[in-house]
Scaffold this motif. Structure first.
Motif, PDB file in Angstrom:
ATOM      1  N   PHE A 477       0.807  -1.214   0.000  1.00  0.00           N
ATOM      2  CA  PHE A 477       0.000   0.000   0.000  1.00  0.00           C
ATOM      3  C   PHE A 477       0.846   1.272   0.000  1.00  0.00           C
ATOM      4  CE2 PHE A 477      -2.504  -3.373   1.871  1.00  0.00           C
ATOM      5  CZ  PHE A 477      -3.750  -3.221   1.287  1.00  0.00           C
ATOM      6  N   THR A 478       1.989   1.252   0.677  1.00  0.00           N
ATOM      7  CA  THR A 478       2.769   2.476   0.852  1.00  0.00           C
ATOM      8  C   THR A 478       3.869   2.652  -0.183  1.00  0.00           C
ATOM      9  OG1 THR A 478       4.280   1.351   2.380  1.00  0.00           O
ATOM     10  CG2 THR A 478       2.342   2.419   3.329  1.00  0.00           C
ATOM     11  N   ARG A 479       4.344   1.579  -0.802  1.00  0.00           N
ATOM     12  CA  ARG A 479       5.518   1.666  -1.664  1.00  0.00           C
ATOM     13  C   ARG A 479       5.383   2.669  -2.810  1.00  0.00           C
ATOM     14  NH1 ARG A 479       7.153  -0.634  -6.381  1.00  0.00           N
ATOM     15  NH2 ARG A 479       9.409  -0.883  -6.645  1.00  0.00           N
ATOM     16  N   PRO A 480       4.248   2.780  -3.514  1.00  0.00           N
ATOM     17  CA  PRO A 480       4.202   3.718  -4.646  1.00  0.00           C
ATOM     18  C   PRO A 480       4.366   5.181  -4.256  1.00  0.00           C
ATOM     19  CG  PRO A 480       2.401   2.121  -4.768  1.00  0.00           C
ATOM     20  CD  PRO A 480       3.011   2.007  -3.410  1.00  0.00           C
ATOM     21  N   PHE A 481       4.116   5.534  -2.984  1.00  0.00           N
ATOM     22  CA  PHE A 481       4.109   6.943  -2.586  1.00  0.00           C
ATOM     23  C   PHE A 481       5.408   7.392  -1.922  1.00  0.00           C
ATOM     24  CE2 PHE A 481      -0.260   5.237  -2.181  1.00  0.00           C
ATOM     25  CZ  PHE A 481      -0.816   5.891  -3.266  1.00  0.00           C
ATOM     26  N   ILE A 482       6.292   6.473  -1.556  1.00  0.00           N
ATOM     27  CA  ILE A 482       7.541   6.856  -0.907  1.00  0.00           C
ATOM     28  C   ILE A 482       8.452   7.633  -1.858  1.00  0.00           C
ATOM     29  CG2 ILE A 482       9.601   5.998   0.252  1.00  0.00           C
ATOM     30  CD1 ILE A 482       7.098   5.795   1.931  1.00  0.00           C
ATOM     31  N   PRO A 483       8.685   7.201  -3.114  1.00  0.00           N
ATOM     32  CA  PRO A 483       9.531   7.998  -4.007  1.00  0.00           C
ATOM     33  C   PRO A 483       8.968   9.385  -4.278  1.00  0.00           C
ATOM     34  CG  PRO A 483       9.261   5.764  -4.849  1.00  0.00           C
ATOM     35  CD  PRO A 483       8.273   5.927  -3.742  1.00  0.00           C
ATOM     36  N   VAL A 484       7.652   9.501  -4.392  1.00  0.00           N
ATOM     37  CA  VAL A 484       7.039  10.797  -4.649  1.00  0.00           C
ATOM     38  C   VAL A 484       7.200  11.707  -3.435  1.00  0.00           C
ATOM     39  CG1 VAL A 484       4.919  11.963  -5.363  1.00  0.00           C
ATOM     40  CG2 VAL A 484       5.409   9.659  -6.179  1.00  0.00           C
ATOM     41  N   ALA A 485       7.050  11.156  -2.227  1.00  0.00           N
ATOM     42  CA  ALA A 485       7.264  11.948  -1.017  1.00  0.00           C
ATOM     43  C   ALA A 485       8.704  12.418  -0.915  1.00  0.00           C
ATOM     44  CB  ALA A 485       6.883  11.121   0.214  1.00  0.00           C
ATOM     45  N   SER A 486       9.636  11.540  -1.273  1.00  0.00           N
ATOM     46  CA  SER A 486      11.038  11.944  -1.273  1.00  0.00           C
ATOM     47  C   SER A 486      11.285  13.066  -2.266  1.00  0.00           C
ATOM     48  CB  SER A 486      11.917  10.737  -1.598  1.00  0.00           C
ATOM     49  OG  SER A 486      13.278  11.108  -1.678  1.00  0.00           O
ATOM     50  N   ALA A 487      10.660  12.981  -3.431  1.00  0.00           N
ATOM     51  CA  ALA A 487      10.816  14.048  -4.422  1.00  0.00           C
ATOM     52  C   ALA A 487      10.248  15.365  -3.907  1.00  0.00           C
ATOM     53  CB  ALA A 487      10.128  13.642  -5.723  1.00  0.00           C
ATOM     54  N   HIS A 488       9.129  15.325  -3.197  1.00  0.00           N
ATOM     55  CA  HIS A 488       8.565  16.541  -2.609  1.00  0.00           C
ATOM     56  C   HIS A 488       9.543  17.171  -1.618  1.00  0.00           C
ATOM     57  CE1 HIS A 488       4.371  17.278  -3.843  1.00  0.00           C
ATOM     58  NE2 HIS A 488       4.367  15.990  -4.163  1.00  0.00           N
ATOM     59  N   LEU A 489      10.120  16.366  -0.748  1.00  0.00           N
ATOM     60  CA  LEU A 489      11.046  16.910   0.255  1.00  0.00           C
ATOM     61  C   LEU A 489      12.310  17.447  -0.406  1.00  0.00           C
ATOM     62  CD1 LEU A 489      10.696  14.223   3.085  1.00  0.00           C
ATOM     63  CD2 LEU A 489       9.520  16.421   2.846  1.00  0.00           C
ATOM     64  N   LEU A 490      12.791  16.759  -1.411  1.00  0.00           N
ATOM     65  CA  LEU A 490      13.980  17.250  -2.114  1.00  0.00           C
ATOM     66  C   LEU A 490      13.676  18.541  -2.864  1.00  0.00           C
ATOM     67  CD1 LEU A 490      15.273  13.829  -3.435  1.00  0.00           C
ATOM     68  CD2 LEU A 490      16.419  15.269  -1.754  1.00  0.00           C
ATOM     69  N   GLY A 491      12.433  18.746  -3.267  1.00  0.00           N
ATOM     70  CA  GLY A 491      12.049  20.000  -3.893  1.00  0.00           C
ATOM     71  C   GLY A 491      12.080  21.171  -2.943  1.00  0.00           C
ATOM     72  N   LEU A 492      12.074  20.896  -1.622  1.00  0.00           N
ATOM     73  CA  LEU A 492      12.162  21.952  -0.610  1.00  0.00           C
ATOM     74  C   LEU A 492      13.585  22.167  -0.123  1.00  0.00           C
ATOM     75  CD1 LEU A 492       9.041  20.948   1.527  1.00  0.00           C
ATOM     76  CD2 LEU A 492       9.159  22.560  -0.380  1.00  0.00           C
ATOM     77  N   ASP A 493      14.545  21.458  -0.727  1.00  0.00           N
ATOM     78  CA  ASP A 493      15.949  21.619  -0.339  1.00  0.00           C
ATOM     79  C   ASP A 493      16.396  23.041  -0.678  1.00  0.00           C
ATOM     80  OD1 ASP A 493      18.636  21.419   0.186  1.00  0.00           O
ATOM     81  OD2 ASP A 493      18.948  19.584  -0.958  1.00  0.00           O
ATOM     82  N   PRO A 494      16.975  23.763   0.294  1.00  0.00           N
ATOM     83  CA  PRO A 494      17.403  25.146  -0.008  1.00  0.00           C
ATOM     84  C   PRO A 494      18.532  25.224  -1.009  1.00  0.00           C
ATOM     85  CG  PRO A 494      18.165  24.446   2.162  1.00  0.00           C
ATOM     86  CD  PRO A 494      17.231  23.393   1.680  1.00  0.00           C
ATOM     87  N   VAL A 495      19.294  24.159  -1.212  1.00  0.00           N
ATOM     88  CA  VAL A 495      20.393  24.148  -2.173  1.00  0.00           C
ATOM     89  C   VAL A 495      20.048  23.120  -3.240  1.00  0.00           C
ATOM     90  CG1 VAL A 495      22.857  23.831  -2.529  1.00  0.00           C
ATOM     91  CG2 VAL A 495      22.015  24.765  -0.359  1.00  0.00           C
ATOM     92  N   GLN A 496      19.736  23.602  -4.442  1.00  0.00           N
ATOM     93  CA  GLN A 496      19.323  22.714  -5.522  1.00  0.00           C
ATOM     94  C   GLN A 496      20.004  23.129  -6.816  1.00  0.00           C
ATOM     95  OE1 GLN A 496      15.141  21.872  -5.948  1.00  0.00           O
ATOM     96  NE2 GLN A 496      14.705  22.677  -3.917  1.00  0.00           N
TER      97      GLN A 496
END
Length: 513
Positions: A477-496
């Motif tokens: 149930f959770t596996r498909p959403f973990i990569p997307v959540a990681s991408a969201h958090l990486l999008g908030l990285d102050p250094v990109q």
């Protein structure tokens, strides 16, 4: 008036007391903590595009992010139908295997328990006395068979009596059928051995009584004859014991083992160490069983879950792409037609990543052992430190679920390299080149490490959700959403890098699960 003013005065008195102040502070702390937890968990709905303030809020923001993404994604009826169908089939397959495994395990466990209870019921003074008396009667018949050796008629009568005694003991329940047959066979062997010993002693005495010395050739002939006679008698004794056992087993074939009153003679000893004790219900009380059972149960189920996910990975890829589109993140997966198959390149890359993670974890063990020396007074210091080290790498590889993590800028060495370099006392032999080797080993994952160091608390929350979600069957149930959540958090990285800031999709990487 006094009655109305009494309660407020009493409350004011309670607040002013030390116990009242402590209770008030406790309520305020709990209220503030709950506000932080709730604020972090609801931050995705209230404020998008920014991290919440505070470590607690960030932790629970990362932990709740996959569920918010799932809620937004499953708002589409088409995606929801695909998600429900895929997860239902995966879960049904897992539960079917778990039910079969548990049924066989429970059935075997119940049989063992019944046998154990039966053994306890048999092991009473009366049962032991009956067993000893039955064995004594069988031994007495065996002695009669020994005494009758040489007389065919007496031997036949004694042999019949021995078999009847063993059969009666098995039918009466004084001995289990197998034990009765074994006891009769052993008694016959002992009788044959005793008779043979007596005959050898008699022959030796007769030989010593001879006065004339036999010739050499005659002596060799006599020895050969005696040896052949002994071999023939030994063979006859073995045949006799086999005949007795076969006759007793044939007569007791229809007698169940459970009718025996006494305990079994040969009982397998209980295994030491790893003992599986399945859950049971006794007198209306449910017992969980041993931890070994649950470790084996979830370990086996996790292996099956991994195989199921590997075969149906394409469907999770489609759901992850839909989740990215629904939440405004450039999708990292191409548009494909899903099917049940084994992706060999993905499997090879997966095994390589597992091996790399294992090596990174193992290379930290020397430093952990060194830190445990001054912390020897702390209970389970090695367990705590190694657990924290393993959880750190779980954070790193959780961030690496998104291809964005592999593009994160690296501005400094990993924290463990910096800490080790700041301690000159640890740079001598034999750990002189230890930090250099560890740093080279971590170069392949330097970008995800840097991304996690800039946002450790949100990735800690996401890693915790991923860890709990890996328990069968939650991973389906959770596996498909973990990569997307990681991408969201990486999008908030102050250094990109500029490509991420402009909203472009990152290049494909083999980091996905």
């Amino acid at each position: 008036m006094k009655g109305k003013d009494f309660k407020p005065l009493q409350e004011e008195k309670d607040v002013g007391s030390p116990s009242g102040q402590g209770a008030s502070r406790g309520r305020n702390f709990a209220s503030e903590l709950w506000g932080e937890v709730r604020g972090g968990a609801e931050h995705f709905q209230s404020t998008k595009g920014h991290l919440p303030k505070g470590r607690i809020r960030q932790f629970f923001y990362g932990a709740a992010l996959p569920f918010h993404i799932a809620r937004v994604t499953l708002a589409s009826p088409a995606v929801r139908a695909t998600y429900v169908k895929v997860t239902a089939l995966q879960t049904a397959f897992l539960l079917a295997i778990a039910a079969g495994w548990a049924f066989n395990e429970f059935k075997g466990h119940e049989q063992d328990k019944q046998e154990e209870q039966e053994e306890q019921r048999r092991d009473t003074p009366e049962a032991r006395a009956a067993r000893e008396q039955a064995q004594a009667r069988i031994e007495q018949r065996a002695k009669e068979l020994e005494a009758a050796k040489g007389d065919p008629a007496a031997m036949k009568q004694a042999l019949t009596a021995l078999i009847e005694e063993a059969v009666n003991a098995g039918k009466a329940g004084d001995l289990p059928p197998r034990e009765a047959a074994t006891a009769a066979e052993d008694a016959a062997d002992e009788a044959a051995a005793a008779a043979e010993d007596a005959k050898e002693e008699h022959a030796k005495a007769a030989q010593e009584a001879r006065t004339a010395e036999p010739q050499a050739g005659s002596a060799r002939s006599a020895d050969a004859t005696a040896s052949g006679t002994e071999d023939a008698e030994d063979s006859l004794g073995d045949q006799l014991a086999a005949i007795i056992r076969a006759e007793v087993e044939e007569s007791l074939r229809d007698v169940p083992e459970a009718n025996a009153k006494g305990p079994r003679i040969q009982k397998e000893p209980q295994k030491e160490g790893f003992n599986i004790d399945a859950p049971t219900v006794r007198n209306g009380i449910f017992f969980l069983g041993s931890w070994e059972f649950w470790a084996l149960f979830f370990g086996s189920l996790s292996a099956v879950q991994w195989i199921v996910v590997a075969l149906s990975r394409d469907y999770h890829t489609v759901i992850s792409r839909e989740a990215s589109l629904a939440t405004g993140v450039p999708p990292e997966d191409p548009e494909i037609t899903p099917s049940v198959r084994l992706n060999v390149p993905w499997l090879r890359a997966k095994l390589q990543r597992r091996w790399r993670a294992f090596l990174l974890f193992v290379m930290g063990m020397p430093a952990i052992l060194l830190l445990c020396i001054p912390l020897c007074w702390v209970p389970r210091s090695f367990t705590l430190l190694s657990g924290a080290w393993g959880f750190w790498w779980l954070l790193v590889f959780t961030a690496a679920k998104s291809d964005r993590a592999w593009m994160a800028p690296v501005t400094r060495p990993p924290w463990f390299v910096r800490v080790w370099s700041a301690l000159p006392a640890l740079h001598g032999w034999p750990l002189r080149n230890y930090v250099a080797r560890l740093g080279r080993r971590a170069e392949d994952v330097a970008a995800p490490i840097a991304a996690v160091e800039r946002q450790p608390w949100v990735f800690a929350g996401l890693a915790l959700t991923r860890f709990v979600g890996s328990i069968p069957p939650f991973r389906c149930f959770t596996r498909p959403f973990i990569p997307v959540a990681s991408a969201h958090l990486l999008g908030l990285d102050p250094v990109q890098p500029p490509a991420i800031k402009s909203g472009e999709a990152p290049p494909a990487h083999d980091a996905g699960d």
